[in-house]
Design an enzyme around this catalytic site. Structure first.
Site, PDB file in Angstrom:
ATOM      1  CE  LYS A   1      -0.501  -0.404   5.168  1.00  0.00           C
ATOM      2  NZ  LYS A   1      -0.749   0.469   6.033  1.00  0.00           N
TER       3      LYS A   1
ATOM      4  CG  MET B   1       7.621  23.067  -0.560  1.00  0.00           C
ATOM      5  SD  MET B   1       6.778  23.997  -1.390  1.00  0.00           S
ATOM      6  CE  MET B   1       5.787  24.563  -0.270  1.00  0.00           C
TER       7      MET B   1
ATOM      8  CE1 TYR C   1      10.936  31.387   4.416  1.00  0.00           C
ATOM      9  CE2 TYR C   1      11.263  29.033   4.008  1.00  0.00           C
ATOM     10  CZ  TYR C   1      10.785  30.209   3.777  1.00  0.00           C
ATOM     11  OH  TYR C   1      10.276  30.443   2.206  1.00  0.00           O
TER      12      TYR C   1
HETATM   13  C1  LIG Z   1      -3.972  -5.006   7.850  1.00  0.00           C
HETATM   14  C2  LIG Z   1      -2.626  -4.596   7.700  1.00  0.00           C
HETATM   15  N1  LIG Z   1      -1.880  -5.626   7.786  1.00  0.00           N
HETATM   16  C3  LIG Z   1      -0.763  -5.481   7.517  1.00  0.00           C
HETATM   17  C4  LIG Z   1       0.111  -4.333   7.733  1.00  0.00           C
HETATM   18  C5  LIG Z   1       1.569  -4.062   7.337  1.00  0.00           C
HETATM   19  O1  LIG Z   1       2.110  -3.772   8.850  1.00  0.00           O
HETATM   20  P1  LIG Z   1       3.598  -3.358   9.004  1.00  0.00           P
HETATM   21  O2  LIG Z   1       4.207  -2.224   8.267  1.00  0.00           O
HETATM   22  O3  LIG Z   1       3.721  -3.105  10.407  1.00  0.00           O
HETATM   23  O4  LIG Z   1       4.126  -4.886   8.768  1.00  0.00           O
HETATM   24  C6  LIG Z   1      -0.740  -3.175   7.665  1.00  0.00           C
HETATM   25  C7  LIG Z   1      -0.247  -1.756   7.902  1.00  0.00           C
HETATM   26  O5  LIG Z   1      -0.664  -0.709   8.641  1.00  0.00           O
HETATM   27  C8  LIG Z   1      -2.382  -3.416   7.744  1.00  0.00           C
HETATM   28  O6  LIG Z   1      -2.831  -2.357   8.001  1.00  0.00           O
END
Ligand SMILES: Cc1ncc(COP(=O)(O)O)c(C=O)c1O
Length: 363
Positions: free
Chosen positions: A32, A305, A257
């Site tokens: 993700k 930035m 800054y």
């Molecule tokens: C449902 C779920 N599984 C696995 C993970 C992976 O977690 P980690 O990066 O701590 O291994 C996440 C991350 O937030 C998650 O939401």
């Protein structure tokens, strides 16, 4: 002038080491947020090369982008919104994480007997965030069984996520998870994959990750626990910027800054074109570590930035030289975990906020 060097072979090596320690039959690489900033497709391929059999995303669109990139491995996406393209996700064979009764009904509504949906129940076993809460478990399980009978869905998995507050709280969550599993079984559902542990949970108690360990941050090379430390995980991202300006400043000169930094003696300042728009945390002002050549410096004054300033003293620095903000400590570079520590955050935030302006270059 900016570069995030991504090393897929290190992601692969990390996944292999983690999976071996977790001792689960299968593993999932969580990709993700653009693979925690590393590039979702790059990370996905590296994980699959290393034997991961599943990929995990938060959003459906992230999962669909993996399919569009040619990934045909099983993918679980666990954040479903009211406006999501469910029919498209079902056709693409994405497993849909169910956190609420409405999501189950919406998925069944978009499924057909010829193209049934595959779902996984996300159980809130005590974290109080996403996931089905205990009062909903029986009715959702019964309803899902009914949808299975109608040939509209298949419940392929049941999973949960741990808060990591303590081993005791995680243990309590797992006990509650077991109650959910019993209710699922009572309803006549027969999921293939049960999973609960991510980077920490699956390693802390080998085998307790059930069928599948879900690796996120640890697969990108960050150790969160002593167990991780022993695995030799290596960060797969190196963020560098080229020095674009050098200048001499006299002693007592303010920098950046609010002029929060003052030169102590006549000195050379080196300007590097990376700032908070690139993911360099502003909270690391006057603190973030940066390596040029064989020397380590600290950000002088505020992170802007688009730029940071380094007080390099009389160290010979030339325009065009690369300054490394974070990378692999085994190669003498600061870790993104150090940037996290001085910024009051966690490495997750450092790597996943890497800006879109920084080209990802594959090694
Ligand atoms: C449902 C779920 N599984 C696995 C993970 C992976 O977690 P980690 O990066 O701590 O291994 C996440 C991350 O937030 C998650 O939401």
């Amino acid at each position: 002038m900016r570069e995030a060097l991504i090393r897929p072979s290190l992601i692969s090596a990390n996944v292999e080491a983690l999976h071996a320690r977790a001792a689960t039959p299968q593993s999932m690489l969580v990709v993700k947020a653009d693979g925690y900033g590393h590039g979702a497709l790059t990370a996905a391929r590296a994980g699959l090369d290393a034997g991961a059999t599943w990929l995990g995303t938060a959003d459906l669109d992230e999962a669909l982008a993996l399919r569009a990139g040619g990934i045909d491995a099983p993918i679980l996406a666990w954040l479903i919104g009211p406006d999501n393209a469910l029919a498209e996700a079902i056709t693409a064979g994405i497993d849909l994480g169910i956190s609420s009764p409405w999501q189950l009904d919406a998925v069944a509504h978009h499924a057909t007997k010829t193209t049934p949906a595959t779902v996984q129940f996300k159980i809130d076993s005590g974290m109080g965030r996403g996931g089905l809460t205990e009062p909903d478990w029986p009715s959702v399980a019964v309803q899902a069984k009914e949808y299975e009978r109608q040939g509209l869905i298949r419940v392929r998995g049941v999973f949960s996520h741990l808060s990591l507050k303590s081993t005791a709280s995680d243990g309590a969550q797992l006990e509650r998870f077991e109650r959910a599993l019993a209710i699922v079984a009572e309803a006549g559902l027969r999921p293939d994959v049960i999973h609960a542990g991510a980077s920490v949970g699956s390693i802390r108690t080998p085998g307790r990750g059930y069928d599948l360990a879900r690796f996120g941050i640890s697969a990108y090379g960050f150790a969160l626990t002593p167990e991780h430390e022993s695995l030799g995980l290596r960060p797969a991202m190196r963020l560098s910027g080229q020095v674009i300006v050098t200048k001499r400043l006299p002693a007592g000169h303010g920098v950046g800054y609010d002029l929060t930094y003052t030169t102590r003696s006549d000195t050379t300042m080196a300007i590097v074109p990376l700032g908070y728009a690139d993911g360099v945390p502003r909270h690391a002002s006057s603190a973030g570590p940066v390596v040029i050549g064989d020397r380590r410096f600290q950000v002088a004054g505020r992170v802007s930035m688009d730029q940071i300033s380094l007080d390099v003293g009389d160290y010979p620095v030339e325009v065009g030289q690369w300054a490394v903000l974070w990378g692999d400590p085994a190669e003498g570079h600061p870790s993104a975990a150090e940037w996290a520590a001085v910024s009051g955050t966690i490495p997750y935030e450092i790597v996943s906020l890497l800006g879109s302006r920084v080209p990802r270059v594959l090694a």
